[in-house]
Design an enzyme around this catalytic site. Structure first.
Site, PDB file in Angstrom:
ATOM      1  N   LYS A 227      23.206  31.235  22.796  1.00 22.35           N
ATOM      2  CA  LYS A 227      22.739  31.960  23.986  1.00 22.35           C
ATOM      3  C   LYS A 227      23.327  31.407  25.282  1.00 22.35           C
ATOM      4  O   LYS A 227      23.640  32.176  26.189  1.00 22.35           O
ATOM      5  CB  LYS A 227      21.213  31.970  24.029  1.00 22.35           C
ATOM      6  CG  LYS A 227      20.592  32.869  22.956  1.00 22.35           C
ATOM      7  CD  LYS A 227      19.121  33.082  23.241  1.00 22.35           C
ATOM      8  CE  LYS A 227      18.548  34.259  22.493  1.00 22.35           C
ATOM      9  NZ  LYS A 227      18.183  34.107  21.137  1.00 22.35           N
TER      10      LYS A 227
ATOM     11  N   GLU B  10      15.296  30.815  31.882  1.00 24.34           N
ATOM     12  CA  GLU B  10      15.649  31.976  32.693  1.00 24.34           C
ATOM     13  C   GLU B  10      14.392  32.596  33.262  1.00 24.34           C
ATOM     14  O   GLU B  10      13.275  32.270  32.861  1.00 24.34           O
ATOM     15  CB  GLU B  10      16.471  32.997  31.869  1.00 24.34           C
ATOM     16  CG  GLU B  10      15.741  33.571  30.687  1.00 24.34           C
ATOM     17  CD  GLU B  10      16.626  34.408  29.762  1.00 24.34           C
ATOM     18  OE1 GLU B  10      17.855  34.216  29.755  1.00 24.34           O
ATOM     19  OE2 GLU B  10      16.061  35.247  29.045  1.00 24.34           O
TER      20      GLU B  10
ATOM     21  N   GLU C 187      22.059  43.243  23.715  1.00 26.04           N
ATOM     22  CA  GLU C 187      20.653  43.454  24.081  1.00 26.04           C
ATOM     23  C   GLU C 187      20.415  43.180  25.558  1.00 26.04           C
ATOM     24  O   GLU C 187      20.920  42.194  26.097  1.00 26.04           O
ATOM     25  CB  GLU C 187      19.745  42.532  23.258  1.00 26.04           C
ATOM     26  CG  GLU C 187      19.800  42.801  21.758  1.00 26.04           C
ATOM     27  CD  GLU C 187      18.713  42.062  20.975  1.00 26.04           C
ATOM     28  OE1 GLU C 187      18.344  42.559  19.907  1.00 26.04           O
ATOM     29  OE2 GLU C 187      18.241  40.997  21.426  1.00 26.04           O
TER      30      GLU C 187
ATOM     31  N   GLU D 299      21.208  38.898  24.983  1.00 25.93           N
ATOM     32  CA  GLU D 299      22.030  38.251  23.950  1.00 25.93           C
ATOM     33  C   GLU D 299      22.806  39.335  23.226  1.00 25.93           C
ATOM     34  O   GLU D 299      22.538  40.523  23.388  1.00 25.93           O
ATOM     35  CB  GLU D 299      21.149  37.504  22.942  1.00 25.93           C
ATOM     36  CG  GLU D 299      20.225  38.419  22.151  1.00 25.93           C
ATOM     37  CD  GLU D 299      19.729  37.798  20.858  1.00 25.93           C
ATOM     38  OE1 GLU D 299      20.276  36.774  20.418  1.00 25.93           O
ATOM     39  OE2 GLU D 299      18.801  38.362  20.264  1.00 25.93           O
TER      40      GLU D 299
ATOM     41  N   ASN E  14      23.951  40.506  19.333  1.00 24.42           N
ATOM     42  CA  ASN E  14      23.820  40.295  17.898  1.00 24.42           C
ATOM     43  C   ASN E  14      25.101  40.768  17.235  1.00 24.42           C
ATOM     44  O   ASN E  14      25.477  41.934  17.344  1.00 24.42           O
ATOM     45  CB  ASN E  14      22.612  41.058  17.341  1.00 24.42           C
ATOM     46  CG  ASN E  14      21.302  40.466  17.843  1.00 24.42           C
ATOM     47  OD1 ASN E  14      21.203  39.258  18.045  1.00 24.42           O
ATOM     48  ND2 ASN E  14      20.314  41.307  18.061  1.00 24.42           N
TER      49      ASN E  14
HETATM   50  P1  ADP Z   1      17.070  43.395  14.771  1.00 27.22           P
HETATM   51  O1  ADP Z   1      17.387  43.276  16.202  1.00 27.22           O
HETATM   52  O2  ADP Z   1      18.188  43.833  13.900  1.00 27.22           O
HETATM   53  O3  ADP Z   1      15.811  44.122  14.534  1.00 27.22           O
HETATM   54  P2  ADP Z   1      15.597  41.147  13.930  1.00 27.22           P
HETATM   55  O4  ADP Z   1      15.351  40.090  14.928  1.00 27.22           O
HETATM   56  O5  ADP Z   1      14.472  42.009  13.526  1.00 27.22           O
HETATM   57  O6  ADP Z   1      16.857  41.927  14.430  1.00 27.22           O
HETATM   58  O7  ADP Z   1      16.223  40.464  12.661  1.00 27.22           O
HETATM   59  C1  ADP Z   1      16.921  41.186  11.685  1.00 27.22           C
HETATM   60  C2  ADP Z   1      16.919  40.396  10.444  1.00 27.22           C
HETATM   61  O8  ADP Z   1      17.511  39.158  10.658  1.00 27.22           O
HETATM   62  C3  ADP Z   1      15.548  40.147   9.900  1.00 27.22           C
HETATM   63  O9  ADP Z   1      15.591  40.244   8.515  1.00 27.22           O
HETATM   64  C4  ADP Z   1      15.247  38.743  10.356  1.00 27.22           C
HETATM   65  O10 ADP Z   1      14.389  38.138   9.427  1.00 27.22           O
HETATM   66  C5  ADP Z   1      16.617  38.130  10.347  1.00 27.22           C
HETATM   67  N1  ADP Z   1      16.826  37.104  11.358  1.00 27.22           N
HETATM   68  C6  ADP Z   1      16.922  37.263  12.683  1.00 27.22           C
HETATM   69  N2  ADP Z   1      17.187  36.119  13.296  1.00 27.22           N
HETATM   70  C7  ADP Z   1      17.269  35.184  12.332  1.00 27.22           C
HETATM   71  C8  ADP Z   1      17.539  33.789  12.321  1.00 27.22           C
HETATM   72  N3  ADP Z   1      17.792  33.110  13.428  1.00 27.22           N
HETATM   73  N4  ADP Z   1      17.537  33.147  11.142  1.00 27.22           N
HETATM   74  C9  ADP Z   1      17.300  33.827  10.022  1.00 27.22           C
HETATM   75  N5  ADP Z   1      17.057  35.144   9.958  1.00 27.22           N
HETATM   76  C10 ADP Z   1      17.040  35.818  11.092  1.00 27.22           C
HETATM   77  P1  ADP Z   2      15.931  36.608  19.763  1.00 32.59           P
HETATM   78  O1  ADP Z   2      17.243  35.948  19.553  1.00 32.59           O
HETATM   79  O2  ADP Z   2      14.806  35.839  19.185  1.00 32.59           O
HETATM   80  O3  ADP Z   2      15.975  38.059  19.416  1.00 32.59           O
HETATM   81  P2  ADP Z   2      15.960  37.470  22.556  1.00 32.59           P
HETATM   82  O4  ADP Z   2      16.564  36.679  23.668  1.00 32.59           O
HETATM   83  O5  ADP Z   2      16.713  38.665  22.108  1.00 32.59           O
HETATM   84  O6  ADP Z   2      15.695  36.488  21.351  1.00 32.59           O
HETATM   85  O7  ADP Z   2      14.494  37.873  22.997  1.00 32.59           O
HETATM   86  C1  ADP Z   2      13.595  38.514  22.114  1.00 32.59           C
HETATM   87  C2  ADP Z   2      12.571  39.360  22.887  1.00 32.59           C
HETATM   88  O8  ADP Z   2      11.855  38.569  23.836  1.00 32.59           O
HETATM   89  C3  ADP Z   2      13.201  40.464  23.698  1.00 32.59           C
HETATM   90  O9  ADP Z   2      13.294  41.651  22.964  1.00 32.59           O
HETATM   91  C4  ADP Z   2      12.247  40.606  24.870  1.00 32.59           C
HETATM   92  O10 ADP Z   2      11.169  41.447  24.467  1.00 32.59           O
HETATM   93  C5  ADP Z   2      11.678  39.231  25.068  1.00 32.59           C
HETATM   94  N1  ADP Z   2      12.379  38.488  26.137  1.00 32.59           N
HETATM   95  C6  ADP Z   2      13.404  37.629  25.979  1.00 32.59           C
HETATM   96  N2  ADP Z   2      13.796  37.111  27.153  1.00 32.59           N
HETATM   97  C7  ADP Z   2      13.011  37.652  28.094  1.00 32.59           C
HETATM   98  C8  ADP Z   2      12.910  37.519  29.527  1.00 32.59           C
HETATM   99  N3  ADP Z   2      13.708  36.707  30.211  1.00 32.59           N
HETATM  100  N4  ADP Z   2      11.971  38.224  30.166  1.00 32.59           N
HETATM  101  C9  ADP Z   2      11.151  39.034  29.486  1.00 32.59           C
HETATM  102  N5  ADP Z   2      11.172  39.212  28.155  1.00 32.59           N
HETATM  103  C10 ADP Z   2      12.109  38.532  27.454  1.00 32.59           C
HETATM  104 MG    MG Z   3      17.125  39.574  20.250  1.00 40.29          MG
END
Ligand code: ADP
Ligand code: ADP
Ligand code: MG
Length: 674
Positions: free
Chosen positions: A123, A207, A282, A295, A297
């Protein structure tokens, strides 16, 4: 999409399980590519194994020893002569080392190049990169933070509230909101230790926390020739504990101008890192349509089907072709968004019991029929399949399309009512309640939606009078059909016909009153009902005794509900609401009214064993305070380990079991204090 084109590979291996493995194999098959499945010992009979042309067992149930073991997967590919590996999502999909190992073994990794994965997988690095590419990022400190005091200093500079995040984070882990200095100190330490144990990487950054935010993401697609396009956005603001539950495309928040700006920024970032596959950028968006990069993906996303529905492309096919070196067959101007798509994630969890995970065998699985381009069910388990504690609890994804948002939601509601899943608990009633929710329907979303709209958890969707009446008519019709059936049982001597009254009373179990009506039957498929209070209704059931789904029409309006037979009646689940109805003759009703009401025992304090089995371990002691979701004990039943979790916060007053105890179903295991 060029349909008749030569397949880019002869055979690919799918390094995943469940719905996504099946979904990838579907595209491969359509393209004329042979498929190899890999599976753990626990998945030997899984649907993805059945579907593949060949299958290789790669190890025990635990993912670390099978689906996450890159070496074994590469070995399986070489042994079966697969030329490429699609990793799906989760597992190895964002592992750059694995992508490199594939290349070293002469295999094509169906995903982005490892350098792009490395840049975006972290990140802090990806935010730095986004800033350089001119992308709007969440205000904050783009860099590693040394200790809690530095964290406080930076948080004050950014201004509260702030979000403390693990640089290696994913899946919502290692994330804390802080609104004060004290919360920063505490959050910094706990996020750091969570990150260390979950990712083996303790780097933390901070952040700004965007209040009342929405999650909007852009699907990008690149090839090995430097072409990058985007396929519009998805909104995924309906989340529970940072887990997406409902997704849609397009987003009800965006206007054309914001959509274009977001799409351009996503492409700029993808271009800056030399992106060459499917990926998702995202953003967190404010209600005022301001937006900031969160971030990227670097994989196929769970919710990719909504994009496929509104653009008509097959993202998996595009990924496979891009990996083989084919140029994108689509220019940005050719991407057209048509109509609206909504996806719901059907999880094995019990919404009535604080979303407690549910594992076990699926005894019955009926899904609504698929319709190309309109209704899609991506599932990875079926009847007889098993939801295991080792893997993701997702049963299926339901995707519906409509000409506008309203139509896509209506299609979801109808389709959700068309499922019948028995043997394990599932969240379909909760999904149906979201679909019926007014704020959802108006598109006024935020990531806090579920907590705000279902504050004390889920207790079933509300039912209005009109719906209670219609379900009562449905119950009376089922009772009538069952009576007809009884009368037709063959071999009865003449004169011994079963007679039943045409007068019926349908009661709500909780109210002991309800609808009195006269039932007149033209056939089992057309029943007229005249309530005492006046009027006439026509019920046209397409239902036979024993069927778990009632379908039919009431006064010409199509209606369906899930049916469970109860004593003298039916428990009906419709649009996320559950209603128990008793059907009596007037005389039976009179008698029933005289019966004393049996008070339900107060079991909220009690932890009861849901199944007979053997206690393997007990995680708590009497006197201990626990939070909802905490593990209480593990019970082995039917060769499976079942984790029992607290359904509420509280202090345990007594623990009645110890490891090794044999217990019966409904045995009292523990008691909370009052
Ligand atoms: P999406 O944005 O595709 O919905 P999710 O956060 O729901 O992403 O994760 C999608 C899949 O990846 C899920 O099966 C979740 O369990 C897996 N996943 C996401 N982040 C991680 C991680 N850091 N380590 C292991 N599995 C992960
Ligand atoms: P992950 O890798 O676990 O998916 P993200 O950075 O994508 O982490 O954040 C996951 C969720 O957390 C986002 O979908 C959003 O709902 C919330 N989130 C993350 N960062 C912020 C922020 N700075 N302010 C508000 N909500 C946030
Ligand atoms: Mg995310």
């Amino acid at each position: 999409m060029p349909q008749a084109a030569k397949p880019p590979f002869a055979k690919i291996l799918v390094a995943n399980r469940g719905e996504i493995a099946c979904r990838i194999m579907n595209s491969a098959r359509r393209m004329g590519i042979a498929t190899v499945a890999v599976h753990s010992q626990a998945d030997a009979q899984a649907m993805h194994v059945e579907m593949a042309d060949e299958a290789v067992c790669i190890g025990p149930a635990a993912a670390a020893l099978s689906y996450l073991d890159g070496e074994k997967i590469i070995e399986a590919a070489l042994k079966t002569g697969a030329q490429a590996i699609h990793p799906g999502y989760g597992f190895l999909s964002e592992n750059a080392d694995f992508a490199e190992s594939c290349a070293a073994a002469g295999l094509v990794f169906i995903g982005p190049n490892p350098q792009a994965m490395r840049m975006m997988g972290d990140k802090i690095r990806s935010k730095t990169c986004a800033l350089q590419a001119g992308v709007s990022v969440v205000p904050g400190h783009v860099g590693e933070i040394a200790d809690a005091e530095e964290a406080v200093k930076i948080a004050r500079e950014i201004g509260y509230p702030v979000m403390i995040k693990a640089s290696a984070g994913g899946g919502g882990k290692g994330m804390r909101i802080a609104r004060s200095d004290a919360q920063v100190r505490e959050g910094f330490q706990s996020a750091r230790s969570e990150a260390r144990s979950a990712f083996g990487d303790e780097r933390i950054f901070i952040e700004k926390y965007i209040d009342n935010p929405r999650h909007v993401e852009i699907q990008v697609m690149g090839d090995k020739h430097g072409n990058i396009i985007h396929l519009g956005e998805r909104e995924c603001s309906i989340q529970r504990r940072n887990q997406k539950v409902v997704e849609e495309a397009p987003s009800p928040l965006l206007d054309a101008q914001t959509r274009q700006a977001m799409g351009e920024q996503a492409c700029a970032l993808a271009r800056a890192v030399g992106y060459d596959s499917a990926g998702t950028v995202e953003f967190v968006a404010g209600q005022d349509r301001s937006f900031h990069f969160l971030e990227m993906n670097t994989r196929l996303q769970v919710e990719h089907p909504v994009t496929e529905m509104v653009t008509g492309v097959d993202l998996v096919e595009m990924m496979i072709r891009a990996a083989a070196g084919e140029p994108l067959g689509l220019a940005q101007e050719e991407v057209k968004i048509r109509g609206w798509a909504v996806e719901t994630r059907i999880y094995a969890e019990d919404p009535w019991r604080n979303f407690m995970p549910s594992i076990g065998r699926i005894r019955r699985f009926l899904a609504p029929p698929e319709e190309a381009g309109r209704l899609r069910v991506d599932s990875g388990v079926g009847e007889g399949g098993e939801i295991s504690m080792h893997y993701d609890p997702m049963i299926a994804k339901l995707v519906t399309w409509g000409k506008d948002r309203k139509a896509a939601i209506a299609a979801q509601q109808a389709a959700l009512d068309g499922f019948c899943i028995e043997g394990i608990a599932h969240n379909i009633p909760f999904l149906a309640a979201i679909m019926a929710n007014r704020r959802w329907r108006e598109g006024r979303l935020s990531t806090g939606f579920i907590e705000e709209e279902f504050p004390g958890g889920f207790a079933g969707a509300p039912l209005n009078e009109e719906m209670v009446e219609r379900l009562s008519l449905m119950a009376a019709a089922m009772d009538h059909v069952e009576n007809l059936r009884r009368r037709q049982i063959s071999g009865q001597l003449p004169g011994n016909d079963v007679n039943f009254s045409a007068e019926r009373v349908v009661w709500r179990e909780d109210a002991r009153t309800g609808l009195a009506l006269h039932v007149e039957c033209e056939s089992a498929k057309l029943i007229r009902m005249r309530p005492d209070k006046g009027g006439e209704h026509v019920v046209e059931p397409q239902w036979r005794p024993g069927q778990p789904l009632w379908r039919g029409r009431i006064d010409g309006v199509p209606l369906s509900a899930h049916v469970r037979r109860i004593l003298n009646g039916y428990e009906l689940t419709h649009h996320g609401a559950r209603l128990a109805l008793r059907v009596y003759s007037p005389f039976e009703a009179q008698m029933a009214r005289l019966m004393p009401v049996r008070e339900a025992a107060d079991t909220a304090r009690l932890v009861i064993s849901p199944m007979p089995g053997k206690v393997l371990s007990v995680a708590v002691k009497a006197g201990q305070a626990v939070k909802a979701g905490d593990v209480l004990c593990v019970v082995e039943a039917m060769k499976m380990e079942n984790i029992l979790r607290a359904e509420r916060d509280g202090v345990l007053e007594a623990v009645h079991v110890a490891p090794g105890d044999a217990i019966g179903a409904d045995a009292l295991l523990m008691e909370f204090g009052t």
